[in-house]
Design an enzyme around this catalytic site. Structure first.
Site, PDB file in Angstrom:
ATOM      1  N   ASP A   1       0.885  -1.177   0.000  1.00 54.91           N
ATOM      2  CA  ASP A   1       0.000   0.000   0.000  1.00 54.91           C
ATOM      3  C   ASP A   1       0.919   1.222   0.000  1.00 54.91           C
ATOM      4  O   ASP A   1       2.122   1.113   0.249  1.00 54.91           O
ATOM      5  CB  ASP A   1      -0.883  -0.004   1.261  1.00 54.91           C
ATOM      6  N   SER A   2       0.318   2.396  -0.245  1.00 56.26           N
ATOM      7  CA  SER A   2       1.088   3.633  -0.176  1.00 56.26           C
ATOM      8  C   SER A   2       1.638   3.857   1.232  1.00 56.26           C
ATOM      9  O   SER A   2       2.559   4.642   1.410  1.00 56.26           O
ATOM     10  CB  SER A   2       0.199   4.814  -0.547  1.00 56.26           C
TER      11      SER A   2
ATOM     12  N   CYS B   1      -4.361  -1.306  -2.020  1.00 50.43           N
ATOM     13  CA  CYS B   1      -4.482   0.142  -2.195  1.00 50.43           C
ATOM     14  C   CYS B   1      -5.385   0.374  -3.405  1.00 50.43           C
ATOM     15  O   CYS B   1      -5.056  -0.055  -4.521  1.00 50.43           O
ATOM     16  CB  CYS B   1      -3.088   0.716  -2.456  1.00 50.43           C
ATOM     17  N   ASN B   2      -6.517   1.014  -3.169  1.00 47.11           N
ATOM     18  CA  ASN B   2      -7.459   1.272  -4.275  1.00 47.11           C
ATOM     19  C   ASN B   2      -6.837   2.194  -5.314  1.00 47.11           C
ATOM     20  O   ASN B   2      -7.076   2.057  -6.510  1.00 47.11           O
ATOM     21  CB  ASN B   2      -8.726   1.928  -3.729  1.00 47.11           C
ATOM     22  N   THR B   3      -6.034   3.134  -4.836  1.00 46.45           N
ATOM     23  CA  THR B   3      -5.438   4.128  -5.734  1.00 46.45           C
ATOM     24  C   THR B   3      -4.434   3.464  -6.686  1.00 46.45           C
ATOM     25  O   THR B   3      -4.481   3.676  -7.905  1.00 46.45           O
ATOM     26  CB  THR B   3      -4.731   5.223  -4.903  1.00 46.45           C
TER      27      THR B   3
ATOM     28  N   GLU C   1      -1.598   8.529   8.369  1.00 50.18           N
ATOM     29  CA  GLU C   1      -0.162   8.289   8.185  1.00 50.18           C
ATOM     30  C   GLU C   1       0.647   8.878   9.349  1.00 50.18           C
ATOM     31  O   GLU C   1       1.636   8.322   9.780  1.00 50.18           O
ATOM     32  CB  GLU C   1       0.324   8.913   6.870  1.00 50.18           C
TER      33      GLU C   1
ATOM     34  N   CYS D   1     -10.911   3.490   0.254  1.00 50.13           N
ATOM     35  CA  CYS D   1      -9.474   3.708   0.472  1.00 50.13           C
ATOM     36  C   CYS D   1      -9.110   2.869   1.685  1.00 50.13           C
ATOM     37  O   CYS D   1      -9.804   2.940   2.716  1.00 50.13           O
ATOM     38  CB  CYS D   1      -9.219   5.194   0.752  1.00 50.13           C
TER      39      CYS D   1
ATOM     40  N   HIS E   1      -6.889   2.992   3.890  1.00 50.50           N
ATOM     41  CA  HIS E   1      -6.583   3.727   5.134  1.00 50.50           C
ATOM     42  C   HIS E   1      -7.824   3.888   6.023  1.00 50.50           C
ATOM     43  O   HIS E   1      -7.722   3.887   7.238  1.00 50.50           O
ATOM     44  CB  HIS E   1      -6.034   5.118   4.814  1.00 50.50           C
TER      45      HIS E   1
HETATM   46  N1  DGL Z   1      -4.635   3.490   0.871  1.00 52.09           N
HETATM   47  C1  DGL Z   1      -4.780   3.976  -0.420  1.00 52.09           C
HETATM   48  C2  DGL Z   1      -6.062   3.565  -1.121  1.00 52.09           C
HETATM   49  O1  DGL Z   1      -6.650   2.570  -0.804  1.00 52.09           O
HETATM   50  C3  DGL Z   1      -4.360   5.351  -0.803  1.00 52.09           C
HETATM   51  C4  DGL Z   1      -4.068   6.418   0.164  1.00 52.09           C
HETATM   52  C5  DGL Z   1      -3.125   7.446  -0.436  1.00 52.09           C
HETATM   53  O2  DGL Z   1      -1.941   7.161  -0.442  1.00 52.09           O
HETATM   54  O3  DGL Z   1      -3.587   8.499  -0.897  1.00 52.09           O
HETATM   55  O4  DGL Z   1      -6.488   4.218  -2.040  1.00 52.09           O
END
Ligand code: DGL
Length: 253
Positions: free
Chosen positions: A6-7, A69-71, A147, A179, A181
Site C-alpha cells: 500500500d502507499s 491500495c485502491n489508488t 499516516e 481507500c 486507510h
Molecule cells: N490506501 C490507499 C487507497 O486505498 C491510498 C491512500 C493514499 O496514499 O492516498 O487508495
C-alpha cells in the site's frame, strides 16, 4: 510468500483480513510511507511507485502480490499485470455490493481523488446503473492524519465530520470505504454516520479481497496447505523507527 503493498499504513487493515482468512500462509507487507499519499499524485507517478513496490516484494521472494491500495490498483493494475508474470489481486471501491444494498437513497464513496477520477471507477458506476445515486467524496486529509498516527484524536474526528456533514440533508443508504486507510477509522466513521443517517451501512472491500486471494492461490497451486502458524514480515520505505511501531500497533489492534 504473499506480498502485500500500500502507499503506507492503509493496507495493514487489509492484511489483517488476509491473515484471518489464510492463517497458515506467510505474508510480506511493504508500506511505501516515504511516498504517501498516492491519492494526490499524477497517474504516471502512482504507476512508477506501484512498480517499485511490486519489485521490492518480488525481490523478497513473493509469488503473488495483493495491491492493498485502491489508488494503486485503479491507476496501475493493467500495466502491472502486463509487465510482471506473478498473479495479482487488486482492490477497487465496493461499488457493486453498494448497488445491491442501496434502497431509494444514495451511496457515498469515500476515496482518494486519484481513485475517483479513474476510468475503472466511472465504468463501474455506469455498469451498475447508479450514476445518479453516487456521491464521490475525496478525503485527502484523512490519509495524511492516519499516516501521521493521529487516528484517535479530535483532529481526526473533526476531519471526518467536515467531510460528511455537508451531505446531511441527503438520504444515504450506503457508505463505501474506497481507500484502505479508512478501515483504520471505521468505528469513528460509523459513529458519525449513525448520527447523520441512522439507516446507512458502512462497507469496505477487505473481506472480498481476502476471498479473492484465496481463489487466486488455489488456482495457481500456491496454497501451503497449512491452517495455522503463518509468519508476517513488515517493511517500510520510510523511517523504520517511526513506521514499524505504527505498523505493528495497527496490525495487532
Ligand atoms: N490506501 C490507499 C487507497 O486505498 C491510498 C491512500 C493514499 O496514499 O492516498 O487508495
Amino acid at each position: 510468500m504473499i506480498g502485500v503493498f500500500d502507499s503506507g499504513l492503509g493496507g495493514l487493515a487489509t492484511l489483517k483480513d488476509l491473515m484471518r482468512e489464510l492463517p497458515g500462509e506467510d505474508f510480506c507487507y511493504y508500506g511505501d510511507n516515504a511516498h504517501a499519499p498516492y491519492g494526490t499524485k499524477p497517474v504516471e507517478q502512482i504507476r512508477a511507485l506501484s512498480f517499485a513496490c511490486t519489485q521490492f516484494l518480488l525481490d523478497k521472494g513473493c509469488q503473488v502480490v495483493v495491491v492493498a491500495c485502491n489508488t494503486a490498483s485503479s491507476a496501475a493494475i493493467d500495466a502491472m499485470r502486463a509487465h510482471f508474470s506473478v498473479p495479482f489481486v487488486a482492490m477497487e471501491p465496493a461499488v457493486r455490493p453498494a448497488a445491491r444494498l442501496r434502497k431509494q437513497g444514495r451511496i457515498l464513496v469515500l476515496a482518494t481523488q486519484a481513485t475517483l477520477r479513474q476510468q475503472l471507477f466511472q465504468a463501474r458506476i455506469v455498469e451498475c446503473g447508479i450514476q445518479q445515486a453516487v456521491l464521490p467524496v475525496p478525503c485527502p486529509q484523512w490519509v495524511e492524519l492516519i499516516e501521521q498516527g493521529f487516528l484517535h484524536t479530535s483532529q481526526m474526528e473533526q476531519a471526518v465530520q467536515q467531510a460528511l456533514v455537508p451531505y446531511r440533508k441527503e438520504r444515504i443508504d450506503v457508505i463505501v470505504l474506497g481507500c484502505t486507510h479508512f478501515a483504520h477509522i471505521r468505528p469513528l466513521i460509523e459513529r458519525e454516520a449513525r448520527s447523520l443517517w441512522p439507516q446507512a451501512q458502512v462497507i469496505d472491500g477487505n473481506e472480498g479481497t481476502a476471498h479473492q486471494l484465496s481463489r487466486v492461490l488455489h488456482r495457481a497451486h500456491l496454497r501451503t496447505g497449512r491452517t495455522q502458524g503463518g509468519a508476517v514480515q513488515l517493511y517500510t520505505s520510510g523511517d523504520p523507527a517511526v513506521y514499524l511501531p505504527r505498523m505493528e500497533a495497527l496490525l495487532h489492534s
